[in-house]
Design a protein around this motif. Structure first.
Motif, PDB file in Angstrom:
ATOM      1  N   GLY A 141       0.763  -1.248   0.000  1.00 35.69           N
ATOM      2  CA  GLY A 141       0.000   0.000   0.000  1.00 35.69           C
ATOM      3  C   GLY A 141       0.790   1.293   0.000  1.00 35.69           C
ATOM      4  N   LYS A 142       2.110   1.232  -0.283  1.00 33.30           N
ATOM      5  CA  LYS A 142       2.827   2.503  -0.408  1.00 33.30           C
ATOM      6  C   LYS A 142       2.610   3.028  -1.827  1.00 33.30           C
ATOM      7  N   THR A 143       1.996   4.209  -1.933  1.00 35.10           N
ATOM      8  CA  THR A 143       1.782   4.806  -3.252  1.00 35.10           C
ATOM      9  C   THR A 143       2.467   6.166  -3.245  1.00 35.10           C
ATOM     10  N   MET A 236       9.169  -2.117  12.357  1.00 35.94           N
ATOM     11  CA  MET A 236       9.727  -3.315  11.711  1.00 35.94           C
ATOM     12  C   MET A 236       9.739  -3.276  10.180  1.00 35.94           C
ATOM     13  N   ARG A 237       8.777  -2.578   9.594  1.00 40.34           N
ATOM     14  CA  ARG A 237       8.705  -2.542   8.120  1.00 40.34           C
ATOM     15  C   ARG A 237       9.994  -1.980   7.511  1.00 40.34           C
ATOM     16  N   LYS A 238      10.686  -1.162   8.322  1.00 39.54           N
ATOM     17  CA  LYS A 238      11.943  -0.571   7.814  1.00 39.54           C
ATOM     18  C   LYS A 238      12.980  -1.638   7.458  1.00 39.54           C
ATOM     19  N   LEU A 239      12.795  -2.862   7.960  1.00 36.62           N
ATOM     20  CA  LEU A 239      13.721  -3.943   7.582  1.00 36.62           C
ATOM     21  C   LEU A 239      13.776  -4.117   6.059  1.00 36.62           C
ATOM     22  N   LEU A 240      12.650  -3.781   5.402  1.00 43.03           N
ATOM     23  CA  LEU A 240      12.597  -3.925   3.941  1.00 43.03           C
ATOM     24  C   LEU A 240      13.559  -2.963   3.245  1.00 43.03           C
ATOM     25  N   ASN A 241      14.135  -2.047   4.020  1.00 43.42           N
ATOM     26  CA  ASN A 241      15.093  -1.105   3.426  1.00 43.42           C
ATOM     27  C   ASN A 241      16.520  -1.635   3.438  1.00 43.42           C
TER      28      ASN A 241
END
Ligand code: GLY
Length: 354
Positions: A141-143, A236-241
């Protein structure tokens, strides 16, 4: 065939299947009951797939409008957003109508942002046509669009109603674009799935469709679990970076001549090496990461120096105050987020690139 349910502010499914684009129209009806469907794509993708997608939508009796934009990062702009919004208004779209993003990350991010803002939000469906978009941009959902000051600086969290990945689309992908997707899959494996990493390391001469299905399912599960815990990207989503702080800096300094996937591969390798040197990882992850990157023919030589890259990275929006968040592997399958003072970033990059 495999489906993945995504649990965020909206619950939706990602369907991963060869040939599924032929069922686009029928599958729209599972999540919405629109009169009109606006298919947004770019000139490269539309040549290959727009006719098939349109036929499937028309078969269900929808009134289909097709909007084709120029390919490339330049399209993720305020003027393209304006073009889509005016197009929807001209054709009298209502909140019960729907947008379909047919393309890679640029089309997905832009169309998603148009869906988030038109009439304060209408539904949209992601139909990614690159491996990179299938494992990353199409879910979560990041747009966004880009501003002069940088990538993705204006946007919204707006989840799609459905994601359809027709695995057959990879048969049309240029090799370099396929490798870009592999790089993000390696990233997901390193931060959250040791078994997927093992598969990437050991599989020999797989059938392309089977290999793609296995990798996409594994990588999307890692992202799905992080999005379920932290949809708004505050933890935690920042792990995707992982690999992205240096990766984005490399893209910027190369004036986007180095692709996202290659830049992330360089960033992952450097981060793993630096984290090992600093004694932050439980074990050395740089060697296995390098082996996998090399196995898939991704060029991970960095043509820039740490000073240039640190300066570019410090303009990155992931910076918060005097610290910058970087992601390191503790071991293969387990990442961690570290906040380091901005003045130490150059030294960290240097440790990774030496
Ligand atoms: N591409 C990183 C994220 O979706 O959070």
């Amino acid at each position: 065939m495999p489906n993945l349910d995504i649990h965020a502010s909206k619950e939706y499914t990602m369907m991963v299947e060869p040939g599924i684009m032929d069922r686009l129209g029928e599958l729209v009806l599972r999540v919405a009951n629109p009169k009109k469907v606006c298919l947004v794509s770019d000139t490269n993708v539309s040549e290959l797939f727009a006719e098939k997608a349109t036929r499937s939508l028309q078969k269900e009796g929808f009134d289909v409008n097709v909007l084709i934009l120029a390919p490339g990062e330049g399209t993720k702009s305020m003027s393209s957003l304006n073009r889509i919004l005016e197009f929807l208004a001209e054709h009298e779209y209502t909140r019960s109508d729907i947008l379909v993003a047919l393309g890679g990350g640029v089309i997905g991010d832009l169309t998603g942002f148009a869906a988030a803002t038109y009439l304060r939000g209408i539904p949209f469906i992601q139909v990614p046509t690159t491996l990179l978009a299938a494992v990353d941009a199409s879910i979560g959902g990041k747009t966004a669009i880009n501003l002069k000051a940088g990538k993705n600086l204006a946007g919204a969290f707006w989840q799609p109603s459905l994601v359809l990945f027709d695995v057959d689309t990879v048969l049309e992908l240029p090799e370099e674009q396929f490798k870009d997707g592999i790089s993000e899959i390696i990233k997901s494996a390193v931060i959250g799935d040791a078994k997927l990493f093992d598969y990437l390391q050991t599989v020999e001469n797989p059938k392309i469709i089977d290999f793609t299905m296995e990798c996409v399912m594994g990588a999307v599960k890692v992202k799905r679990d992080l999005v379920a815990k932290d949809e708004r990207d505050t933890g935690m989503r920042k792990l995707l970076n992982f690999g992205h702080t240096m990766g984005h800096a490399i893209e910027l300094v190369s004036d986007y001549k180095i692709s996202h996937g290659r830049a992330v591969a360089i960033g992952m390798l450097a981060c793993a090496k630096a984290a090992d040197k600093m004694g932050w990882s439980n074990r050395d992850c740089a060697i296995p990461i390098w082996q996998v990157i090399d196995k898939y023919g991704i060029d991970a030589k960095c043509p820039f120096d740490p000073h240039q890259l640190a300066a570019a990275a410090l303009n990155d929006k992931k910076r918060s105050g005097d610290n910058i968040s970087i992601v390191i592997p503790l071991e293969i399958g387990m990442g961690a987020i570290m906040d380091i003072p901005v003045h130490e970033l150059e030294e960290f990059f240097r440790a990774g690139l030496e």
